[in-house]
Design a protein around this motif. Structure first.
Motif, PDB file in Angstrom:
ATOM      1  N   ALA A 185       0.850  -1.192   0.000  1.00 22.37           N
ATOM      2  CA  ALA A 185       0.000   0.000   0.000  1.00 22.37           C
ATOM      3  C   ALA A 185       0.887   1.243   0.000  1.00 22.37           C
ATOM      4  O   ALA A 185       1.955   1.256   0.593  1.00 22.37           O
ATOM      5  N   LYS A 186       0.446   2.294  -0.666  1.00 19.94           N
ATOM      6  CA  LYS A 186       1.280   3.479  -0.893  1.00 19.94           C
ATOM      7  C   LYS A 186       1.181   4.556   0.191  1.00 19.94           C
ATOM      8  O   LYS A 186       2.144   5.253   0.458  1.00 19.94           O
ATOM      9  N   ALA A 187       0.010   4.753   0.761  1.00 20.74           N
ATOM     10  CA  ALA A 187      -0.204   5.877   1.687  1.00 20.74           C
ATOM     11  C   ALA A 187       0.365   5.581   3.073  1.00 20.74           C
ATOM     12  O   ALA A 187       0.367   4.438   3.540  1.00 20.74           O
ATOM     13  N   ILE A 188       0.823   6.632   3.725  1.00 21.91           N
ATOM     14  CA  ILE A 188       1.264   6.515   5.108  1.00 21.91           C
ATOM     15  C   ILE A 188       0.078   6.051   5.957  1.00 21.91           C
ATOM     16  O   ILE A 188      -1.072   6.378   5.663  1.00 21.91           O
ATOM     17  N   VAL A 189       0.361   5.270   6.968  1.00 22.86           N
ATOM     18  CA  VAL A 189      -0.702   4.766   7.847  1.00 22.86           C
ATOM     19  C   VAL A 189      -0.992   5.842   8.886  1.00 22.86           C
ATOM     20  O   VAL A 189      -0.119   6.177   9.687  1.00 22.86           O
ATOM     21  N   PRO A 190      -2.208   6.411   8.899  1.00 22.25           N
ATOM     22  CA  PRO A 190      -2.530   7.411   9.923  1.00 22.25           C
ATOM     23  C   PRO A 190      -2.391   6.808  11.313  1.00 22.25           C
ATOM     24  O   PRO A 190      -2.664   5.625  11.512  1.00 22.25           O
ATOM     25  N   SER A 191      -1.964   7.629  12.265  1.00 18.61           N
ATOM     26  CA  SER A 191      -1.749   7.074  13.597  1.00 18.61           C
ATOM     27  C   SER A 191      -2.039   8.093  14.689  1.00 18.61           C
ATOM     28  O   SER A 191      -2.066   9.298  14.446  1.00 18.61           O
ATOM     29  N   ALA A 192      -2.243   7.563  15.887  1.00 21.10           N
ATOM     30  CA  ALA A 192      -2.423   8.385  17.082  1.00 21.10           C
ATOM     31  C   ALA A 192      -1.821   7.626  18.253  1.00 21.10           C
ATOM     32  O   ALA A 192      -1.766   6.399  18.251  1.00 21.10           O
ATOM     33  N   LYS A 193      -1.366   8.382  19.234  1.00 15.44           N
ATOM     34  CA  LYS A 193      -0.823   7.769  20.440  1.00 15.44           C
ATOM     35  C   LYS A 193      -1.020   8.721  21.600  1.00 15.44           C
ATOM     36  O   LYS A 193      -1.143   9.923  21.407  1.00 15.44           O
ATOM     37  N   LYS A 194      -1.046   8.142  22.805  1.00 11.44           N
ATOM     38  CA  LYS A 194      -1.135   8.960  24.008  1.00 11.44           C
ATOM     39  C   LYS A 194      -0.731   8.135  25.207  1.00 11.44           C
ATOM     40  O   LYS A 194      -0.662   6.913  25.141  1.00 11.44           O
TER      41      LYS A 194
END
Length: 131
Positions: free
Chosen positions: A51-60
């Motif tokens: 897959a080409k797109a960056i993987v959206p992410s979140a962290k806390k």
């Protein structure tokens, strides 16, 4: 990633959205969650046929019962607005102070009744991960 693909029917051609996230227990640091970017994102992209797109992410950093809205996006073009979404993730008895909750998310299709306009998945042309 393989178990998630299997849970979605096993056909990677049906999966067109993804995201990832981490909740670090209160004894940890935000950077412990950042370490998830490479193994979580690249493994998912590889399993989905590069897959080409960056993987959206979140962290806390969070305590018991913390929730995280894991962002979602299209797997091949970040500007496909129909796939902008999020999935709430958490576990009632975690993370404990010395634990990390890691999450991968995948989707099959856009938001129901999306009407945001912009680039449609069928119109991806550049194959650069953006458009």
């Amino acid at each position: 990633a393989d178990r998630l693909i299997a849970a979605l029917g096993g056909d990677i051609k049906q999966i067109d959205g993804y995201g990832k996230g981490a909740i670090v227990g209160s004894a940890g640091e935000l950077e412990h969650g950042a370490l998830w970017h490479v193994p979580g994102g690249y493994a998912m992209r590889e399993r989905l046929g590069d897959a080409k797109a960056i993987v959206p992410s979140a962290k806390k950093v969070g305590a018991f019962g913390s929730k995280l809205d894991v962002p979602l996006g299209h797997i091949n073009a970040a500007y496909v607005r129909s796939h902008f979404d999020a999935m709430e993730v958490g576990i009632s008895d975690g993370p404990r102070p010395d634990e990390i909750l890691f999450c991968l998310a995948m989707t099959c299709g856009p938001r129901v009744h999306n009407r945001m306009g912009g680039l449609a998945a069928d119109d991806i042309k550049a194959w650069d991960g953006l458009r």
